[in-house]
Design a protein around this motif. Sequence first.
Motif, PDB file in Angstrom:
ATOM      1  N   SER A   1      45.387  39.673  38.966  1.00  0.00           N
ATOM      2  CA  SER A   1      44.808  38.569  38.206  1.00  0.00           C
ATOM      3  C   SER A   1      43.845  37.790  39.088  1.00  0.00           C
ATOM      4  CB  SER A   1      45.912  37.643  37.702  1.00  0.00           C
ATOM      5  OG  SER A   1      46.504  36.934  38.790  1.00  0.00           O
ATOM      6  N   GLN A   2      43.027  36.967  38.456  1.00  0.00           N
ATOM      7  CA  GLN A   2      42.107  36.143  39.232  1.00  0.00           C
ATOM      8  C   GLN A   2      42.864  35.097  40.044  1.00  0.00           C
ATOM      9  OE1 GLN A   2      38.686  34.891  36.894  1.00  0.00           O
ATOM     10  NE2 GLN A   2      38.742  36.778  35.710  1.00  0.00           N
ATOM     11  N   ALA A   3      43.999  34.642  39.531  1.00  0.00           N
ATOM     12  CA  ALA A   3      44.835  33.716  40.300  1.00  0.00           C
ATOM     13  C   ALA A   3      45.401  34.403  41.538  1.00  0.00           C
ATOM     14  CB  ALA A   3      45.965  33.180  39.424  1.00  0.00           C
ATOM     15  N   ASP A   4      45.823  35.667  41.384  1.00  0.00           N
ATOM     16  CA  ASP A   4      46.317  36.426  42.537  1.00  0.00           C
ATOM     17  C   ASP A   4      45.215  36.621  43.571  1.00  0.00           C
ATOM     18  OD1 ASP A   4      48.876  36.703  41.556  1.00  0.00           O
ATOM     19  OD2 ASP A   4      48.555  38.706  40.736  1.00  0.00           O
ATOM     20  N   LEU A   5      44.006  36.945  43.103  1.00  0.00           N
ATOM     21  CA  LEU A   5      42.895  37.139  44.029  1.00  0.00           C
ATOM     22  C   LEU A   5      42.586  35.866  44.809  1.00  0.00           C
ATOM     23  CD1 LEU A   5      40.140  39.323  42.309  1.00  0.00           C
ATOM     24  CD2 LEU A   5      41.355  39.791  44.449  1.00  0.00           C
ATOM     25  N   ALA A   6      42.670  34.727  44.137  1.00  0.00           N
ATOM     26  CA  ALA A   6      42.438  33.461  44.829  1.00  0.00           C
ATOM     27  C   ALA A   6      43.460  33.267  45.941  1.00  0.00           C
ATOM     28  CB  ALA A   6      42.507  32.302  43.826  1.00  0.00           C
ATOM     29  N   GLU A   7      44.712  33.615  45.658  1.00  0.00           N
ATOM     30  CA  GLU A   7      45.766  33.472  46.664  1.00  0.00           C
ATOM     31  C   GLU A   7      45.592  34.475  47.793  1.00  0.00           C
ATOM     32  OE1 GLU A   7      50.633  32.845  46.639  1.00  0.00           O
ATOM     33  OE2 GLU A   7      49.541  33.286  44.788  1.00  0.00           O
ATOM     34  N   LEU A   8      45.209  35.690  47.464  1.00  0.00           N
ATOM     35  CA  LEU A   8      45.048  36.734  48.473  1.00  0.00           C
ATOM     36  C   LEU A   8      43.888  36.467  49.421  1.00  0.00           C
ATOM     37  CD1 LEU A   8      45.593  39.887  46.221  1.00  0.00           C
ATOM     38  CD2 LEU A   8      47.052  39.206  48.137  1.00  0.00           C
ATOM     39  N   THR A   9      42.912  35.682  48.970  1.00  0.00           N
ATOM     40  CA  THR A   9      41.710  35.457  49.774  1.00  0.00           C
ATOM     41  C   THR A   9      41.558  34.018  50.249  1.00  0.00           C
ATOM     42  OG1 THR A   9      40.433  35.108  47.740  1.00  0.00           O
ATOM     43  CG2 THR A   9      40.427  37.324  48.683  1.00  0.00           C
TER      44      THR A   9
ATOM     45  N   LEU B   1      40.877  31.415  48.517  1.00  0.00           N
ATOM     46  CA  LEU B   1      39.762  30.789  47.822  1.00  0.00           C
ATOM     47  C   LEU B   1      40.295  30.046  46.600  1.00  0.00           C
ATOM     48  CD1 LEU B   1      37.204  33.755  47.860  1.00  0.00           C
ATOM     49  CD2 LEU B   1      37.250  31.792  49.399  1.00  0.00           C
ATOM     50  N   SER B   2      39.490  29.143  46.072  1.00  0.00           N
ATOM     51  CA  SER B   2      39.880  28.478  44.834  1.00  0.00           C
ATOM     52  C   SER B   2      39.710  29.455  43.676  1.00  0.00           C
ATOM     53  CB  SER B   2      39.021  27.240  44.590  1.00  0.00           C
ATOM     54  OG  SER B   2      37.683  27.613  44.278  1.00  0.00           O
ATOM     55  N   ARG B   3      40.471  29.233  42.630  1.00  0.00           N
ATOM     56  CA  ARG B   3      40.340  30.106  41.460  1.00  0.00           C
ATOM     57  C   ARG B   3      38.946  29.969  40.854  1.00  0.00           C
ATOM     58  NH1 ARG B   3      44.684  30.799  36.522  1.00  0.00           N
ATOM     59  NH2 ARG B   3      43.483  32.332  35.333  1.00  0.00           N
ATOM     60  N   LYS B   4      38.386  28.758  40.881  1.00  0.00           N
ATOM     61  CA  LYS B   4      37.035  28.551  40.350  1.00  0.00           C
ATOM     62  C   LYS B   4      36.016  29.391  41.116  1.00  0.00           C
ATOM     63  CE  LYS B   4      33.552  24.955  39.558  1.00  0.00           C
ATOM     64  NZ  LYS B   4      33.252  23.513  39.659  1.00  0.00           N
ATOM     65  N   SER B   5      36.144  29.419  42.447  1.00  0.00           N
ATOM     66  CA  SER B   5      35.220  30.209  43.264  1.00  0.00           C
ATOM     67  C   SER B   5      35.357  31.689  42.951  1.00  0.00           C
ATOM     68  CB  SER B   5      35.490  29.949  44.744  1.00  0.00           C
ATOM     69  OG  SER B   5      34.647  30.729  45.557  1.00  0.00           O
ATOM     70  N   VAL B   6      36.593  32.171  42.846  1.00  0.00           N
ATOM     71  CA  VAL B   6      36.822  33.582  42.511  1.00  0.00           C
ATOM     72  C   VAL B   6      36.202  33.911  41.157  1.00  0.00           C
ATOM     73  CG1 VAL B   6      38.600  35.271  41.892  1.00  0.00           C
ATOM     74  CG2 VAL B   6      38.884  33.854  43.932  1.00  0.00           C
ATOM     75  N   ASN B   7      36.425  33.053  40.180  1.00  0.00           N
ATOM     76  CA  ASN B   7      35.875  33.294  38.847  1.00  0.00           C
ATOM     77  C   ASN B   7      34.354  33.374  38.869  1.00  0.00           C
ATOM     78  OD1 ASN B   7      38.451  33.247  37.820  1.00  0.00           O
ATOM     79  ND2 ASN B   7      38.323  31.185  36.979  1.00  0.00           N
ATOM     80  N   GLN B   8      33.725  32.505  39.638  1.00  0.00           N
ATOM     81  CA  GLN B   8      32.262  32.508  39.723  1.00  0.00           C
ATOM     82  C   GLN B   8      31.735  33.800  40.336  1.00  0.00           C
ATOM     83  OE1 GLN B   8      31.600  28.896  41.948  1.00  0.00           O
ATOM     84  NE2 GLN B   8      31.369  27.640  40.103  1.00  0.00           N
ATOM     85  N   HIS B   9      32.352  34.226  41.441  1.00  0.00           N
ATOM     86  CA  HIS B   9      31.903  35.454  42.095  1.00  0.00           C
ATOM     87  C   HIS B   9      32.121  36.668  41.201  1.00  0.00           C
ATOM     88  CE1 HIS B   9      31.157  33.123  45.566  1.00  0.00           C
ATOM     89  NE2 HIS B   9      32.401  33.061  46.014  1.00  0.00           N
ATOM     90  N   LEU B  10      33.298  36.740  40.572  1.00  0.00           N
ATOM     91  CA  LEU B  10      33.572  37.879  39.697  1.00  0.00           C
ATOM     92  C   LEU B  10      32.615  37.901  38.517  1.00  0.00           C
ATOM     93  CD1 LEU B  10      37.495  37.903  39.595  1.00  0.00           C
ATOM     94  CD2 LEU B  10      35.980  39.366  40.962  1.00  0.00           C
ATOM     95  N   GLY B  11      32.318  36.729  37.970  1.00  0.00           N
ATOM     96  CA  GLY B  11      31.382  36.666  36.854  1.00  0.00           C
ATOM     97  C   GLY B  11      29.997  37.156  37.241  1.00  0.00           C
ATOM     98  N   ALA B  12      29.554  36.782  38.442  1.00  0.00           N
ATOM     99  CA  ALA B  12      28.237  37.226  38.913  1.00  0.00           C
ATOM    100  C   ALA B  12      28.219  38.729  39.113  1.00  0.00           C
ATOM    101  CB  ALA B  12      27.889  36.509  40.213  1.00  0.00           C
ATOM    102  N   TRP B  13      29.290  39.290  39.670  1.00  0.00           N
ATOM    103  CA  TRP B  13      29.340  40.728  39.902  1.00  0.00           C
ATOM    104  C   TRP B  13      29.450  41.501  38.594  1.00  0.00           C
ATOM    105  CZ3 TRP B  13      33.371  39.872  44.320  1.00  0.00           C
ATOM    106  CH2 TRP B  13      32.686  39.458  45.474  1.00  0.00           C
TER     107      TRP B  13
END
Length: 228
Positions: free
Chosen positions: A178-186, A188-200
């Motif tokens: 999940s994006q929440a898991d990715l934020a924890e693994l890296t 990073l904030s969940r907002k930052s993860v969401n922004q990067h994933l959206g751009a990719w």
Amino acid sequence: MTVTEVTLEGLAASAWLGRQPVALRDALVGRGRRTALEPGQWLHGEGDEATGVFVVLSGVVRVLTTVEDGRTVLLDLLGPGAALGQSISFGGGPRLVSAIAATPVAVLRISDIGLQAAARVEPEVWRAVSELVYGQLAHVVRLAGEALSLGPRARLAARLVALSRTFAAHDDGWIPVSQADLAELTALSRKSVNQHLGAWRSAGLLELRYGAIRLRAPERLSQGRIGD
């Protein structure tokens, strides 16, 4: 299906057991026990004295640790073929992490007693255990290096590429994260993860669905064509 038959299916993806000599692998498999777990069930907890090794045959396992302020932090996700553990009877200590089933999971457990029994037949068992422990250490060192040296986007990309390799044979390449898991693994904030994933996703590099990600161009992420 017997333990051996189920385990041999998982061996095709096992970087550890799969590269051991046949006699050694058979000695370990023959002293292992297949266990099925439901989501949320624990394989073991941090600090447990009963150690040993397990190999994931199917499903997803969450690996967690407790930090100084008492929070539980997600360290990694393990998929089919992954192995984790150590032996308290071979220079080790209590469990360093907790392992919990994230989905229905099947694992091959080889307890300390099982490792000792296998070693009486194949003394190279302890070399194989040392190899596994070294591999776990190398993985942690790599993650620490990425956390210290890479910027947020590059760190997220590196973790996604690593997870895509772990789950290459899982559900048509969908990474069960999940994006929440990715934020924890890296870290990073969940907002930052969401922004990067959206751009990719907009750039055609990946696909998103609820609780999962599939990379369409992992080579572009791994080659660092992403900027920070």
